[in-house]
Design a protein around this motif. Sequence first.
Motif, PDB file in Angstrom:
ATOM      1  N   ASP A   1       0.827  -1.212   0.000  1.00 48.19           N
ATOM      2  CA  ASP A   1       0.000   0.000   0.000  1.00 48.19           C
ATOM      3  C   ASP A   1       0.860   1.260   0.000  1.00 48.19           C
ATOM      4  O   ASP A   1       0.566   2.219  -0.723  1.00 48.19           O
ATOM      5  CB  ASP A   1      -0.946   0.014   1.199  1.00 48.19           C
ATOM      6  CG  ASP A   1      -2.022  -1.055   1.101  1.00 48.19           C
ATOM      7  OD1 ASP A   1      -2.447  -1.373  -0.036  1.00 48.19           O
ATOM      8  OD2 ASP A   1      -2.445  -1.575   2.153  1.00 48.19           O
ATOM      9  N   ALA A   2       1.925   1.264   0.797  1.00 49.76           N
ATOM     10  CA  ALA A   2       2.819   2.428   0.853  1.00 49.76           C
ATOM     11  C   ALA A   2       3.525   2.632  -0.484  1.00 49.76           C
ATOM     12  O   ALA A   2       3.683   3.764  -0.947  1.00 49.76           O
ATOM     13  CB  ALA A   2       3.839   2.266   1.979  1.00 49.76           C
TER      14      ALA A   2
ATOM     15  N   ALA B   1       1.062   4.100  -2.987  1.00 48.62           N
ATOM     16  CA  ALA B   1       0.845   5.523  -2.696  1.00 48.62           C
ATOM     17  C   ALA B   1       2.033   6.362  -3.163  1.00 48.62           C
ATOM     18  O   ALA B   1       1.857   7.446  -3.741  1.00 48.62           O
ATOM     19  CB  ALA B   1       0.599   5.729  -1.202  1.00 48.62           C
ATOM     20  N   PHE B   2       3.244   5.867  -2.944  1.00 45.60           N
ATOM     21  CA  PHE B   2       4.461   6.570  -3.340  1.00 45.60           C
ATOM     22  C   PHE B   2       4.506   6.762  -4.852  1.00 45.60           C
ATOM     23  O   PHE B   2       4.705   7.874  -5.354  1.00 45.60           O
ATOM     24  CB  PHE B   2       5.680   5.776  -2.851  1.00 45.60           C
ATOM     25  CG  PHE B   2       6.997   6.398  -3.183  1.00 45.60           C
ATOM     26  CD1 PHE B   2       7.549   7.363  -2.358  1.00 45.60           C
ATOM     27  CD2 PHE B   2       7.703   5.998  -4.299  1.00 45.60           C
ATOM     28  CE1 PHE B   2       8.774   7.933  -2.654  1.00 45.60           C
ATOM     29  CE2 PHE B   2       8.937   6.556  -4.608  1.00 45.60           C
ATOM     30  CZ  PHE B   2       9.471   7.531  -3.779  1.00 45.60           C
TER      31      PHE B   2
ATOM     32  N   GLU C   1       1.854   9.093  -6.173  1.00 45.28           N
ATOM     33  CA  GLU C   1       2.243  10.496  -5.967  1.00 45.28           C
ATOM     34  C   GLU C   1       3.283  10.930  -6.989  1.00 45.28           C
ATOM     35  O   GLU C   1       3.300  12.085  -7.418  1.00 45.28           O
ATOM     36  CB  GLU C   1       2.767  10.702  -4.546  1.00 45.28           C
ATOM     37  CG  GLU C   1       3.008  12.153  -4.191  1.00 45.28           C
ATOM     38  CD  GLU C   1       1.736  12.995  -4.237  1.00 45.28           C
ATOM     39  OE1 GLU C   1       1.787  14.103  -4.823  1.00 45.28           O
ATOM     40  OE2 GLU C   1       0.709  12.581  -3.688  1.00 45.28           O
TER      41      GLU C   1
ATOM     42  N   ARG D   1       6.451  16.529  -3.053  1.00 44.04           N
ATOM     43  CA  ARG D   1       5.282  15.651  -3.021  1.00 44.04           C
ATOM     44  C   ARG D   1       5.627  14.265  -2.487  1.00 44.04           C
ATOM     45  O   ARG D   1       4.793  13.612  -1.861  1.00 44.04           O
ATOM     46  CB  ARG D   1       4.663  15.543  -4.420  1.00 44.04           C
ATOM     47  CG  ARG D   1       3.971  16.814  -4.870  1.00 44.04           C
ATOM     48  CD  ARG D   1       3.250  16.691  -6.208  1.00 44.04           C
ATOM     49  NE  ARG D   1       4.155  16.419  -7.318  1.00 44.04           N
ATOM     50  CZ  ARG D   1       4.266  15.227  -7.935  1.00 44.04           C
ATOM     51  NH1 ARG D   1       3.539  14.202  -7.559  1.00 44.04           N
ATOM     52  NH2 ARG D   1       5.099  15.075  -8.935  1.00 44.04           N
ATOM     53  N   LEU D   2       6.864  13.798  -2.724  1.00 41.02           N
ATOM     54  CA  LEU D   2       7.247  12.448  -2.309  1.00 41.02           C
ATOM     55  C   LEU D   2       7.750  12.372  -0.867  1.00 41.02           C
ATOM     56  O   LEU D   2       7.684  11.314  -0.248  1.00 41.02           O
ATOM     57  CB  LEU D   2       8.306  11.883  -3.257  1.00 41.02           C
ATOM     58  CG  LEU D   2       7.842  11.605  -4.682  1.00 41.02           C
ATOM     59  CD1 LEU D   2       9.002  11.115  -5.531  1.00 41.02           C
ATOM     60  CD2 LEU D   2       6.689  10.609  -4.703  1.00 41.02           C
TER      61      LEU D   2
ATOM     62  N   HIS E   1       5.718  10.746   1.736  1.00 40.08           N
ATOM     63  CA  HIS E   1       5.616   9.299   1.515  1.00 40.08           C
ATOM     64  C   HIS E   1       6.917   8.587   1.855  1.00 40.08           C
ATOM     65  O   HIS E   1       7.117   7.444   1.473  1.00 40.08           O
ATOM     66  CB  HIS E   1       5.218   9.017   0.063  1.00 40.08           C
ATOM     67  CG  HIS E   1       3.847   9.524  -0.267  1.00 40.08           C
ATOM     68  ND1 HIS E   1       2.698   8.810  -0.009  1.00 40.08           N
ATOM     69  CD2 HIS E   1       3.438  10.702  -0.817  1.00 40.08           C
ATOM     70  CE1 HIS E   1       1.651   9.511  -0.396  1.00 40.08           C
ATOM     71  NE2 HIS E   1       2.068  10.668  -0.876  1.00 40.08           N
TER      72      HIS E   1
ATOM     73  N   GLY F   1      13.054   5.519  -1.516  1.00 44.71           N
ATOM     74  CA  GLY F   1      11.628   5.476  -1.223  1.00 44.71           C
ATOM     75  C   GLY F   1      11.281   4.284  -0.358  1.00 44.71           C
ATOM     76  O   GLY F   1      12.146   3.726   0.333  1.00 44.71           O
ATOM     77  N   PRO F   2      10.036   3.820  -0.401  1.00 47.50           N
ATOM     78  CA  PRO F   2       9.608   2.688   0.420  1.00 47.50           C
ATOM     79  C   PRO F   2      10.450   1.449   0.153  1.00 47.50           C
ATOM     80  O   PRO F   2      10.890   1.212  -0.966  1.00 47.50           O
ATOM     81  CB  PRO F   2       8.161   2.441  -0.021  1.00 47.50           C
ATOM     82  CG  PRO F   2       7.732   3.650  -0.753  1.00 47.50           C
ATOM     83  CD  PRO F   2       8.963   4.311  -1.275  1.00 47.50           C
TER      84      PRO F   2
END
Length: 146
Positions: A17-18, A21-22, A25, A107-108, A111, A133-134
């Motif tokens: 999910d993360a 979303a990342f 975005e 924006r990131l 996240h 990122g994630p």
Amino acid sequence: MTIHRMDNVGIVVDDLDAAIAFFTELGMELEGRMPIEGSWAGSVVGLADMRSEIAMMRIPDGPGRLELAKYHTPEAITPEPEITPANTLGLHRVMFAVDDIEDTLARLRPHGAELVGEVARYEDSYLLCYLRGPSGIILALAEQLG
């Protein structure tokens, strides 16, 4: 023998999910999400009793896609060290061309995005940066100047 296209790049994540979303975005769209399991799947990836869930993300009106995968069984292996440096062997990063690096970073960040180094200028051609990122995914961003 001819290659017809590069279909997608696969990235294993710990929180699907993360990651969705990342990349949403960032500007990608969720094309689909589904479980992947069964003997056929395990035989393809070489993992017995494999059960996972994937999300296919696509670039709007473009050919590029990312396949995000969360492994439920067997669980994904965390590399040692968990945060690997840029010169680690294997898949290194995925690069995206963006209109505005600073806006994209802003924006990131909510996240979980963090710059690996800094935003750098390459001559009068590009602004470039690496960000994490994630699940420790490294992305590169490029903004063409002029």
